[in-house]
Scaffold this active site. Structure first.
Site, short mmCIF file in Angstrom:
data_model
loop_
_atom_site.label_atom_id
_atom_site.label_comp_id
_atom_site.label_asym_id
_atom_site.label_seq_id
_atom_site.Cartn_x
_atom_site.Cartn_y
_atom_site.Cartn_z
CG ASP A 316 65.67 30.58 40.48
OD1 ASP A 316 65.97 29.36 39.27
OD2 ASP A 316 65.95 30.46 41.40
CD GLU A 510 71.47 32.77 38.92
OE1 GLU A 510 71.23 32.31 40.43
OE2 GLU A 510 70.48 32.42 38.84
C1 GLC Z 1 69.43 31.45 41.72
C2 GLC Z 1 69.18 30.31 40.86
C3 GLC Z 1 68.73 29.29 41.59
C4 GLC Z 1 69.34 28.92 42.73
C5 GLC Z 1 68.42 29.68 43.80
C6 GLC Z 1 69.67 30.41 45.66
O1 GLC Z 1 68.59 32.91 41.34
O2 GLC Z 1 68.45 29.99 39.78
O3 GLC Z 1 70.25 27.80 40.74
O4 GLC Z 1 69.23 27.59 43.70
O5 GLC Z 1 68.11 31.36 43.14
O6 GLC Z 1 70.15 30.22 45.62
#
Ligand code: GLC
Length: 620
Positions: A316, A510
């Site tokens: 991530d 988030e």
């Molecule tokens: C974010 C999220 C993830 C997402 C990624 C790219 O922090 O946790 O779900 O796909 O970054 O945006």
């Protein structure tokens, strides 16, 4: 053996890449080129020419990583630009461009935005999910994007979590059925078909099983970025959001029993892999004291070993950096645990240098690098990227087209859950009604997070139909529908047969959406009181990313509908309010009676149980 430069589209060589081709390519790659394939950079951080210079494996748009202006055409030009650069690298390996199409291609202004997963979970309709994914794939491919960071197969156990709405359900069987369908929809006729989009099943694993207060979002830099985003996108700063509970749950620690993790959380990945998924995104959270980004047992022994997962794992956003303050050792730990591609996403040169040093020093074996690159190249081969690295631009006209929005409106009405009805529903079209609540007429609020920007935001952020517009279009005469955001219409407006109040959460994403208190706030309660005094019957719509804690008796509420975060096609709500279509949604989450119930345990007495939903008969 196909030549390396497959990109002469004039002859559209029908060469089909086999593993021999991957092996042949791998044998020609330098260590630096291999590491570059394992590197994913966010689109604002890659210097012009560096995609070609290094041969980077992937570029992404994070939430809100949009071109300016933000249109399908500018998106396509941006993504194609990166791909053309990749094709100019020494070996011309096409890159994968990724974006969060979590409820439609939701960064793009004008795209069709579907209800978030919590609403889709209430449809219990896998065929609909397949069609939603197919529309999402077409709108992604139209803009050149072949990788969608979806579906989330989270099991959100504590709905105070800001990512609750990204989960289909607290019932793992619902998650499995809908995730499998979504993966099939993105695949379409096959991974190597021109409109197939690679799903990223996320976030591995037990991202929704963390404990309140255990968040490890301690990276000062990240909190600084959050502060900037919070100030830019909300009317309150990060400190105020943290007062309310932001970053208390997300990216936290889980101590879930392994037997439960395997039965409930692993099932979604098994279902998605069964449908052919070739990418998994790793969770920020930790399990049994070890961060998932360095969890060798779960990443390698279980996912790749036991389940035989053949695709590649992606970290991530800055997930590797969260392992420890020592970047070098974090890189070593994560790659050795089984991470194949790292969403750096900023300082890619530091990552490449660190991993190069780690291999040179023997801290990471070359075999591990080769395994990671082999997986990445196989997926690019499976997607047909070597033969067709650029997508069909004629699809651009399909982005946000009426046919796609029709699918979204169907999803909206099927996601509505009727929780109470004393007979006020279905509405007659000739009913004179007061509609109140700013979210009744606000595309941004009805779409929620992950829409155009990371957190989403109130206002006319994209094209669509608001809840109010849908109601006015359905009523016998639009003038029968009086709207006031605060409900305080003039006394001379007299009494109304019906009042409809839209109670909403402010958009969030988030951990910014972690909340200690899910009760209605004073503004909500004042609005309800205001409207109650002006109408004979009152309908309440809850536009939210999760169940909210309601006044238990629902005193004076003649009907209650969970509308979730419906996306751009708000007219789908009028479809069921007026009985044009029946209510069919069934809760996919338990609805708590009080804050004391959270996190809900099996013994908690919910206000409404998972599975509950009225059709249009009067309730007792
Ligand atoms: C974010 C999220 C993830 C997402 C990624 C790219 O922090 O946790 O779900 O796909 O970054 O945006």
């Amino acid at each position: 053996m196909p030549t390396l430069n497959q990109h002469d589209h004039t002859n559209q060589k029908s060469t089909s890449w086999t593993s021999d081709a991957v092996e042949a390519l791998l044998s020609q790659m330098t260590l630096l080129e291999k590491i570059a394939q394992m590197t994913q950079v966010e689109k604002n951080s890659v210097l012009p020419g560096d995609v070609a210079h290094f041969g980077l494996g992937s570029v992404l748009s994070g939430g809100g990583g949009n071109p300016d202006p933000n249109t399908p055409a500018t998106w396509r030009a941006m993504v194609e630009g990166f791909q053309q650069e990749a094709l100019r690298s020494r070996l011309g390996i096409p890159l994968l461009y990724g974006s969060d199409g979590v409820h439609g291609h939701s960064n793009v202004v004008g795209a069709t935005i579907f209800p978030h997963n919590i609403g889709l979970g209430c449809t219990r309709d896998p065929d609909l999910l397949r069609r939603i994914a197919r529309v999402t794939a077409l709108e992604c491919v139209a803009t050149g994007v072949r990788w969608d960071f979806a579906p989330a197969v989270s099991i959100p156990r504590d709905i105070r979590w800001g990512r609750t709405f990204e989960g289909y359900s607290q019932d793992s069987s619902v998650v499995c059925e809908l995730a499998e369908a979504f993966v099939e929809g993105l695949k379409g006729e096959g991974w190597n078909s021109a409109t197939a989009v690679l799903p990223s099943v996320k976030h591995f694993i037990a991202d929704g099983a963390t404990r309140w207060g255990s968040s490890m979002r301690v990276n000062a830099l990240q909190l600084e970025v959050d502060q900037t985003l919070a100030n830019a996108q909300t009317d309150q700063g990060l400190a105020a959001l943290m007062e309310k509970g932001a970053w208390q749950l997300d990216q936290g620690a889980s101590t879930l029993e392994e037997e439960v993790l395997r039965r409930e959380d692993l099932a979604g990945y098994i279902a998605a892999i069964r449908a052919g998924a070739l990418n998994v995104m790793v969770s920020y959270s930790s399990w049994q004291g070890i961060r998932m980004h360095q969890h060798r047992y779960l990443l390698t022994d279980v996912l790749k070993g036991e389940l035989g997962f053949q695709g590649f794992l992606v970290s991530d956003w800055e997930g590797v950096q969260q392992i420890s303050s020592d970047f070098y050792s974090s890189v070593v730990a994560s790659i050795n645990a089984g991470m194949d591609m790292v969403m750096v996403p900023f300082d890619y040169k530091a990552f490449i240098a660190a991993l190069f040093e780690a291999v040179s020093r023997g801290d990471v074996a070359l075999e591990r690098i080769d395994d990671a690159v082999r997986r990445i190249l196989h997926v690019k081969e499976a997607l047909g990227l070597f033969q067709n690295p650029l997508t069909d631009g004629t699809l651009l006209g399909q982005v946000g087209c009426p046919e796609h929005r029709t699918v979204a409106q169907e999803a909206v009405r099927k996601s509505q859950v009727l929780l109470k009805n004393d007979g006020v529903l279905p509405l007659e079209r000739g009913t004179r009604m007061l509609v109140a609540g700013k979210a009744a007429h606000d595309i941004g609020m009805q779409c929620g997070g992950w829409t155009i920007s990371w957190m989403g935001q109130a206002g006319p952020i994209t094209s669509g139909t608001t809840i109010l517009e849908g109601i006015r279009a359905t009523a016998e005469d639009p003038s029968l529908i009086v709207y006031h955001p605060n409900g305080n219409v003039d006394a001379d407006a007299g009494q109304f047969e019906v009042g409809l109040v839209v109670i909403a959460e402010e958009p969030y994403a988030e951990g910014m959406g972690d909340r200690a208190d899910l009760s209605l706030n004073p503004e909500h309660l004042a609005l309800l009181e205001q409207v109650r005094a002006k109408c004979a019957k009152m309908i309440v719509l809850i536009v939210s990313g999760r169940p909210l804690v309601l006044p238990e008796a629902l005193e004076g509420w003649d009907a209650l509908v969970a509308s979730w975060l419906p996306g751009t096609e708000g007219a789908g709500i009028a479809d069921v309010l007026y009985g044009i279509y029946p209510f069919s949604g069934k809760l996919s989450f338990h609805w708590p009676r009080s804050m004391a119930d959270l996190p809900l345990s099996p013994s908690s007495q919910a206000l409404f149980d998972l599975g509950f939903g009225l059709s249009l008969e009067r309730n007792a």
